[in-house]
Design a protein around this motif. Structure first.
Motif, PDB file in Angstrom:
ATOM      1  N   ASP A   1     -19.338  28.692  26.321  1.00 20.29           N
ATOM      2  CA  ASP A   1     -19.002  29.399  27.568  1.00 20.29           C
ATOM      3  C   ASP A   1     -17.797  30.325  27.398  1.00 20.29           C
ATOM      4  O   ASP A   1     -16.882  30.069  26.643  1.00 20.29           O
ATOM      5  N   ARG A   2     -17.873  31.438  28.124  1.00 22.18           N
ATOM      6  CA  ARG A   2     -16.794  32.403  28.331  1.00 22.18           C
ATOM      7  C   ARG A   2     -16.540  33.357  27.168  1.00 22.18           C
ATOM      8  O   ARG A   2     -16.279  34.519  27.387  1.00 22.18           O
ATOM      9  N   GLY A   3     -16.545  32.905  25.939  1.00 23.17           N
ATOM     10  CA  GLY A   3     -16.092  33.723  24.826  1.00 23.17           C
ATOM     11  C   GLY A   3     -17.149  34.635  24.240  1.00 23.17           C
ATOM     12  O   GLY A   3     -18.316  34.628  24.644  1.00 23.17           O
ATOM     13  N   PRO A   4     -16.774  35.433  23.229  1.00 23.49           N
ATOM     14  CA  PRO A   4     -17.651  36.478  22.707  1.00 23.49           C
ATOM     15  C   PRO A   4     -18.638  36.015  21.647  1.00 23.49           C
ATOM     16  O   PRO A   4     -19.639  36.682  21.413  1.00 23.49           O
ATOM     17  N   HIS A   5     -18.371  34.890  20.982  1.00 24.81           N
ATOM     18  CA  HIS A   5     -19.207  34.465  19.862  1.00 24.81           C
ATOM     19  C   HIS A   5     -19.550  32.989  20.002  1.00 24.81           C
ATOM     20  O   HIS A   5     -19.237  32.167  19.146  1.00 24.81           O
ATOM     21  N   VAL A  40      -4.846  34.517  19.703  1.00 23.56           N
ATOM     22  CA  VAL A  40      -6.153  35.141  19.899  1.00 23.56           C
ATOM     23  C   VAL A  40      -5.931  36.486  20.568  1.00 23.56           C
ATOM     24  O   VAL A  40      -5.293  36.566  21.619  1.00 23.56           O
ATOM     25  N   THR A  41      -6.429  37.532  19.970  1.00 22.43           N
ATOM     26  CA  THR A  41      -6.182  38.890  20.464  1.00 22.43           C
ATOM     27  C   THR A  41      -7.449  39.504  21.051  1.00 22.43           C
ATOM     28  O   THR A  41      -8.561  39.106  20.698  1.00 22.43           O
ATOM     29  N   PRO A  42      -7.303  40.479  21.938  1.00 20.66           N
ATOM     30  CA  PRO A  42      -8.480  41.132  22.528  1.00 20.66           C
ATOM     31  C   PRO A  42      -9.406  41.768  21.496  1.00 20.66           C
ATOM     32  O   PRO A  42     -10.601  41.934  21.766  1.00 20.66           O
ATOM     33  N   THR A  43      -8.888  42.115  20.321  1.00 22.37           N
ATOM     34  CA  THR A  43      -9.744  42.752  19.311  1.00 22.37           C
ATOM     35  C   THR A  43     -10.827  41.811  18.806  1.00 22.37           C
ATOM     36  O   THR A  43     -11.806  42.259  18.214  1.00 22.37           O
ATOM     37  N   GLU A  44     -10.692  40.513  19.041  1.00 22.11           N
ATOM     38  CA  GLU A  44     -11.707  39.556  18.600  1.00 22.11           C
ATOM     39  C   GLU A  44     -12.847  39.433  19.603  1.00 22.11           C
ATOM     40  O   GLU A  44     -13.810  38.721  19.347  1.00 22.11           O
ATOM     41  N   PHE A  45     -12.766  40.133  20.722  1.00 22.11           N
ATOM     42  CA  PHE A  45     -13.701  39.882  21.801  1.00 22.11           C
ATOM     43  C   PHE A  45     -14.857  40.857  21.944  1.00 22.11           C
ATOM     44  O   PHE A  45     -15.872  40.479  22.490  1.00 22.11           O
TER      45      PHE A  45
END
Length: 337
Positions: A54-58, A318-323
């Protein structure tokens, strides 16, 4: 880790919520590496506190990364409320023709699972397999010298659970029974996976940062002679001052738990902490530092100590670039089942 090597310690890791790139960076920082495509350590094991999805990009990558570590014997895991919710969301109950899902497919429940459902949309066989695996995940762990639970350790409930089931896992029958809000099964899953809470006084309600209006607030499951509501609140959304300063009643105090100072060290997640990771008490450590909200993905390196230390935390930002999600995120390389 090979079976003939001595286990020297455990690395307990907080809520991941689909931040698989951050998880890989944290594992590498902890000295884990891939062997035959699965992360492991020569003399340590990882322990995940739940809420992988849930919620995250990967989310898909995170779920398989953790699954493969557990299946290889390189990690343990406890069930999070998001895994539990997903099982219930996907479980059909009732007579044919009048079937419904155990967890209602309403707007709020679907919104919480939206990213997970979208990321598995083209991988339904995988999703069904992972749902069945989620059902096998323990709801608490008692490992050498320490304990792990997603949200709350309730000694009395856990001892009754063990007496009834002689295990730390549930099954489909238990899951279905837990939909009854008056049942022991619901009490176990709600307390261990969601934590303790108190109803706001005088019928009041507060709106959280997520837009959800609540009549309850999350509370600590340990207490040191609390006096006012502010002494027991444990959630990212603050209480309005007029509530925070309100005196606790005897009825309020009867609903609170405590965790004994001489009990084994306990690790948990769930509570969206912020700032520099630090122990709550010498035997209590929360490992959820809001990774999916650009916070920290956190681990505690446990080596058998009876008194926990802030110096044993290991974390990455955790940075926005990982999303960002795009068509080149490597999902095609994970096909299975």
């Amino acid at each position: 880790m090979s079976n003939n090597q001595t286990l020297k310690g455990y690395d307990i890791i907080g809520d991941i919520h689909g931040c698989s790139e951050a998880l890989e960076r944290l594992l590498i920082k902890l000295g884990y590496s891939k062997v035959d495509g699965v992360y492991g350590h020569p003399d340590r094991k990882a322990v995940f506190v739940g809420d992988i999805i849930d919620r995250g990009p990967h989310i898909r990558q995170a779920a398989w990364l953790v699954h493969d570590m557990v299946k290889a014997g390189n990690a343990h895991i406890t069930m999070g409320n998001h895994e539990y919710n997903a099982i219930a969301y996907m479980t059909v109950v009732g007579e044919e023709g009048s079937q419904e899902y155990l967890r209602e497919h309403n707007h709020r429940h679907t919104r919480i699972m939206r990213e997970t459902l979208d990321q598995f949309a083209d991988y339904q066989d995988e999703w069904q397999y992972l749902i069945s695996w989620f059902l096998t995940i323990p709801v608490f762990l008692e490992l050498p010298g320490f304990r792990v639970v997603h949200a709350c350790w309730d000694e009395e409930l856990i001892e009754e659970f063990k007496a009834r089931r002689n295990t730390n896992t549930i099954d489909l029958e238990f899951l279905i029974a837990s939909s009854d809000l008056d049942s022991f099964e619901f009490q176990i899953m709600d307390r261990l996976l969601r934590g303790t809470n108190l109803k706001l006084p005088n019928g009041m309600a507060i709106e959280g940062k997520d837009g959800y209006v609540r009549q309850f607030f999350r509370t600590k499951f340990w207490t040191d002679e609390p006096d006012i509501y502010q002494d027991i609140v444990f959630q990212p959304d603050p209480l309005p001052d007029e509530i925070a300063q309100k005196q606790l009643t005897d009825e309020d105090r009867d609903k609170l738990l405590s965790y004994a100072d001489d009990a084994p060290p306990l690790f948990f997640g769930h509570y969206w902490r912020i700032g520099k990771p630090e122990c709550i008490k010498p035997n209590l450590a929360c490992l959820d530092y809001s990774a999916v909200k650009y916070g920290k993905l956190v681990a505690y390196r446990f080596d058998g100590e009876e008194q926990l230390s802030d110096s044993k935390y290991v974390f990455i930002d955790v940075t926005p670039t990982e999303f960002p999600l795009d068509d080149s995120n490597g999902l095609e390389d994970l096909s299975r089942v």
